[in-house]
Design a protein around this motif. Structure first.
Motif, PDB file in Angstrom:
ATOM      1  N   ALA A  14      15.354   1.788   6.756  1.00 32.88           N
ATOM      2  CA  ALA A  14      13.907   1.789   6.487  1.00 32.88           C
ATOM      3  C   ALA A  14      13.503   0.534   5.713  1.00 32.88           C
ATOM      4  O   ALA A  14      12.459  -0.078   5.976  1.00 32.88           O
ATOM      5  CB  ALA A  14      13.525   3.050   5.714  1.00 32.88           C
ATOM      6  N   GLY A  15      14.343   0.132   4.743  1.00 34.85           N
ATOM      7  CA  GLY A  15      14.054  -1.089   3.997  1.00 34.85           C
ATOM      8  C   GLY A  15      14.046  -2.314   4.885  1.00 34.85           C
ATOM      9  O   GLY A  15      13.192  -3.200   4.735  1.00 34.85           O
ATOM     10  N   LEU A  18      10.726  -2.177   6.948  1.00 33.31           N
ATOM     11  CA  LEU A  18       9.520  -2.439   6.151  1.00 33.31           C
ATOM     12  C   LEU A  18       9.440  -3.909   5.744  1.00 33.31           C
ATOM     13  O   LEU A  18       8.397  -4.566   5.935  1.00 33.31           O
ATOM     14  CB  LEU A  18       9.522  -1.541   4.908  1.00 33.31           C
ATOM     15  N   ASN A  19      10.514  -4.417   5.180  1.00 31.32           N
ATOM     16  CA  ASN A  19      10.491  -5.814   4.737  1.00 31.32           C
ATOM     17  C   ASN A  19      10.425  -6.784   5.910  1.00 31.32           C
ATOM     18  O   ASN A  19       9.816  -7.857   5.809  1.00 31.32           O
ATOM     19  CB  ASN A  19      11.728  -6.123   3.886  1.00 31.32           C
ATOM     20  N   LEU A  22       6.720  -6.265   7.725  1.00 34.88           N
ATOM     21  CA  LEU A  22       5.567  -6.523   6.852  1.00 34.88           C
ATOM     22  C   LEU A  22       5.804  -7.725   5.940  1.00 34.88           C
ATOM     23  O   LEU A  22       5.180  -7.830   4.880  1.00 34.88           O
ATOM     24  CB  LEU A  22       5.273  -5.276   6.006  1.00 34.88           C
ATOM     25  N   ARG A  23       6.689  -8.626   6.349  1.00 32.01           N
ATOM     26  CA  ARG A  23       7.077  -9.733   5.473  1.00 32.01           C
ATOM     27  C   ARG A  23       5.906 -10.645   5.110  1.00 32.01           C
ATOM     28  O   ARG A  23       5.915 -11.273   4.049  1.00 32.01           O
ATOM     29  CB  ARG A  23       8.197 -10.553   6.114  1.00 32.01           C
ATOM     30  N   LEU A  26       3.645  -8.302   2.330  1.00 31.53           N
ATOM     31  CA  LEU A  26       4.190  -7.774   1.081  1.00 31.53           C
ATOM     32  C   LEU A  26       4.288  -8.862   0.020  1.00 31.53           C
ATOM     33  O   LEU A  26       4.593 -10.018   0.311  1.00 31.53           O
ATOM     34  CB  LEU A  26       5.584  -7.183   1.318  1.00 31.53           C
ATOM     35  N   THR A  31       8.486  -6.445  -2.256  1.00 30.39           N
ATOM     36  CA  THR A  31       9.657  -6.662  -1.397  1.00 30.39           C
ATOM     37  C   THR A  31      10.936  -6.327  -2.144  1.00 30.39           C
ATOM     38  O   THR A  31      11.840  -5.650  -1.611  1.00 30.39           O
ATOM     39  CB  THR A  31       9.704  -8.127  -0.933  1.00 30.39           C
ATOM     40  N   ILE A  34      11.290  -2.518  -2.580  1.00 34.17           N
ATOM     41  CA  ILE A  34      11.713  -1.858  -1.338  1.00 34.17           C
ATOM     42  C   ILE A  34      13.184  -2.154  -1.063  1.00 34.17           C
ATOM     43  O   ILE A  34      13.979  -1.248  -0.760  1.00 34.17           O
ATOM     44  CB  ILE A  34      10.839  -2.315  -0.159  1.00 34.17           C
ATOM     45  N   THR A  38      15.651   1.148  -1.701  1.00 41.00           N
ATOM     46  CA  THR A  38      16.260   1.878  -0.580  1.00 41.00           C
ATOM     47  C   THR A  38      17.776   1.959  -0.732  1.00 41.00           C
ATOM     48  O   THR A  38      18.380   2.997  -0.427  1.00 41.00           O
ATOM     49  CB  THR A  38      15.909   1.191   0.750  1.00 41.00           C
ATOM     50  N   SER A 121      15.376  -8.150   4.051  1.00 43.09           N
ATOM     51  CA  SER A 121      15.519  -7.341   5.264  1.00 43.09           C
ATOM     52  C   SER A 121      16.916  -7.524   5.856  1.00 43.09           C
ATOM     53  O   SER A 121      17.538  -6.561   6.312  1.00 43.09           O
ATOM     54  CB  SER A 121      14.438  -7.717   6.284  1.00 43.09           C
TER      55      SER A 121
END
Length: 640
Positions: A14-15, A18-19, A22-23, A26, A31, A34, A38, A121
């Motif tokens: 998930a991390g 998301l990162n 949505l880089r 965020l 960042t 997250i 995680t 990420s």
């Protein structure tokens, strides 16, 4: 809690999403939250699972998520296996991984927002892949994670991809790992052929039904995969070049992920290796040779990260020595202790590099103990641990491997303990040239010197504490009966620890020799390099060691350059011969068609001209053939 084991890899995944996705939106602080949060969540779940697994009477559990592959009689579920071995690795990966993520929030603070998010990420994906590797209940899921960590190493080693050398280092790591992975993949095909399954319980249950020759082939192929992932001879040269990535990445690769994959895989498959004594001998000899070779190279390296990199290769050799002599618990024990002190050493090196403004040459350092007291103290603890000096953790795990090696073959012990001497020497050479003596850098560097922020020093102290106390989980029976808690914990999975057959006096003697040699190497290096560091270029045999025994040059001459020449010839052949023939035929047809279409111009004058030219040609033929052409036929017709 074991039924929720899927949450452990799900959090880092998930991390990553998301990162990664949505880089651009965020903030750097979000960042970091997250990325770190995680992995911390995964560590908490791993702790809960470990608490359940360590209870007496626990039975290994297989958690099936869904059917993954089903072809004929072959069924491969996407399943996780929770037992003592996987639970221990979960703690190592998520615990050390979290500390490295936390450290990265400060170390990488100069990166802009999107690049900062890209970095985290990749880190999250790395942790996810390694968790998938150790949780897989069959060789296919293990192999998916195996390939995942290979991909992530490529992404992170080449993180600063604008630098061509870094990109080349990333490609080198990726390609050399593919060589080993091919062996692993062929071994899986053999398993499907022989056992009709790749699930651990089925393969291990039917292992004794196949011939020794087939089992030797399968295990040798598995070991080929391990030599690539865990950097053993001949596929070790990628790991020192992996220093091209950010320092926290080096810590993650060397301590908590990737390079430990080969040790985990063989320990998990120990049932197969126990049935292949030839393979066990090969594993032990290759591991011992790698440990010695890498230690000699580390003696003359001046890049602070390169010294630690060759140290990792050497320590991995010790682990394979343990696997080869059947000391599976000792090998896993050394994986754990090495994760703590090697992560500590790499993060300590990162703190030094951070203070020195990016400088990595230890010849330009010295005297840093005054400006970096916390880094100096924690780095010293890491050096003592890896040198095998009691009572720190490295002593207990390394001694267990050396004792088992002596019981198997005293020659193994002699080479192994000599390598331990070299380890203490090159590590305290590194320590002395970096932290002791006077400062040898520039005035600007000296002015810039400062201790790292708390986000970097806190992980150092946590890892230093673990490097001190972790060894007490594996106190040998000769010191205290029934005190080897790790052997008791891992026993149901990897079998009992070896080496108990030695007489107590012999075992004490072996420990005494190893400690004495480690102390000699330590005081020798400190006494020599704190007063008179090596500042010039090495000469003689030292130049051979500094150039890494010219193994890279040998590979380039024997493998890389011939392949380059072959590729250049094939490119030339393709462009000038294959394309020349194909394109030549096309051009010939095209040219001929353009000329033939002129015959149908539609102009009467042109047709008359062609008719006249034809008559002229006929008369010329008649003239030059002496009347044997058209004219005789005409005469014959008239006469008739």
């Amino acid at each position: 809690m074991t039924q929720l084991v899927w949450l452990v890899p799900a959090f880092p995944l998930a991390g990553f999403l998301l990162n990664g996705l949505l880089r651009n939106q965020l903030s750097k602080s979000l960042t970091g939250i997250i990325g770190c949060g995680t992995v911390l969540a995964a560590f908490v779940v791993s702790l809960l699972i470990f608490g359940e697994v360590r209870h007496e009477g626990f039975q290994p559990a297989v958690v099936t998520l869904f059917d993954f592959i089903s072809v004929g009689k072959l069924s491969i579920p996407f399943a996780f296996q929770v037992d003592q071995l996987s639970a221990l690795f979960l703690l190592i990966i998520t615990g050390v991984g979290f500390l490295i993520h936390l450290y990265s929030t400060a170390y990488m603070h100069e990166e802009d927002g999107p690049q900062f998010a890209r970095y985290f990420s990749y880190l999250n994906l790395f942790v996810f892949s390694m968790l998938l590797l150790v949780l897989g209940a069959n060789f296919i899921i293990l192999f998916i994670g195996w390939e995942g960590v290979g991909l992530c190493s490529y992404l992170l080693i080449g993180y600063w991809f604008q630098n061509v050398d870094y990109g080349n280092a990333a490609k080198k790591a990726f390609i050399m790992n593919r060589i080993g992975d091919l062996g692993f993949l062929i071994a899986i095909f053999f398993m499907v052929s022989q056992f009709g399954s790749v699930s651990f319980d089925t393969v291990f249950g039917k292992a004794s039904t196949v011939s020794t020759g087939m089992m030797t082939a399968i295990t040798l192929l598995l070991f080929v995969g391990a030599t690539g992932k865990s950097a053993q001879i001949p596929l070790y040269t990628w790991l020192p070049d992996a220093m091209a990535g950010p320092t926290p990445v080096s810590a993650l690769i060397h301590a908590a992920t990737m390079v430990t994959a080969g040790i985990y895989m063989i320990a998990r498959s120990h049932v197969l290796f126990d049935l292949a004594p030839v393979t066990q001998t090969v594993v032990a000899v290759i591991g011992l040779a790698t440990a010695l070779l890498a230690a000699t190279i580390a003696l003359k390296q001046n890049d602070i990260k390169k010294v630690l990199a060759y140290s990792t290769v050497s320590q991995l050799g010790y682990m394979f020595l343990g696997l080869g002599v059947g000391a599976y618990t000792g090998a896993v024990f050394h994986v754990m202790t090495h994760a703590f002190f090697k992560a500590l050493l790499f993060l300590g090196a990162g703190s030094v590099i951070h203070a020195m403004g990016g400088e990595q040459d230890i010849r330009k350092m010295g005297g840093l103990r005054k400006a970096l007291p916390q880094t100096t103290g924690t780095f010293f603890i890491g050096c003592v641990a890896i040198a095998g000096i009691p009572p720190l953790s490295g002593f207990f795990s390394k001694d267990e491997i050396l004792t088992a090696a002596f019981a198997k073959n005293p020659v193994y012990y002699v080479v192994g303990v000599f390598t331990a001497l070299l380890t203490a020497y090159y590590m305290f050479r590194l320590f002395a040239m970096t932290f002791l003596g006077g400062f040898r850098g520039t005035h600007d560097q000296e002015h810039h010197l400062h201790e790292s922020p708390s986000a970097m020093t806190i992980p150092l102290w946590v890892l230093a504490f673990l490097a001190v106390v972790a060894g007490f989980l594996g106190v040998p029976p000769v010191m205290a009966p029934n005190a080897h808690r790790l052997a008791q914990f891992l026993g149901p999975v990897v079998g009992e620890a070896t080496g108990a057959e030695l007489a107590p006096g012999t075992e004490w003697g072996l420990m005494g020799v190893s400690v004495l040699l480690a102390l000699i190497g330590t005081f020798w290096a400190v006494g020599r390099f704190s007063k008179k560091p090596e500042l010039g270029e090495p000469t003689g045999f030292g130049k051979v060691l500094a150039n890494k025994w010219y193994v890279d040059e040998f590979y380039n001459a024997v493998i890389v350059r011939p392949l380059d020449l072959l590729a250049q010839f094939l490119v030339f052949f393709d462009k000038n011969v294959v394309d020349g023939i194909v394109n030549g035929v096309g051009r010939l047809v095209q040219y001929g068609s353009r000329q033939l279409r002129l015959l149908q111009s539609g102009q009467v004058g042109g047709y008359v001209l062609l008719m006249v030219l034809g008559i002229v040609v006929l008369f010329l033929v008649e003239l030059f053939t002496g009347g044997s052409g058209v004219a005789p036929a005409v005469k014959a017709t008239v006469g008739h």
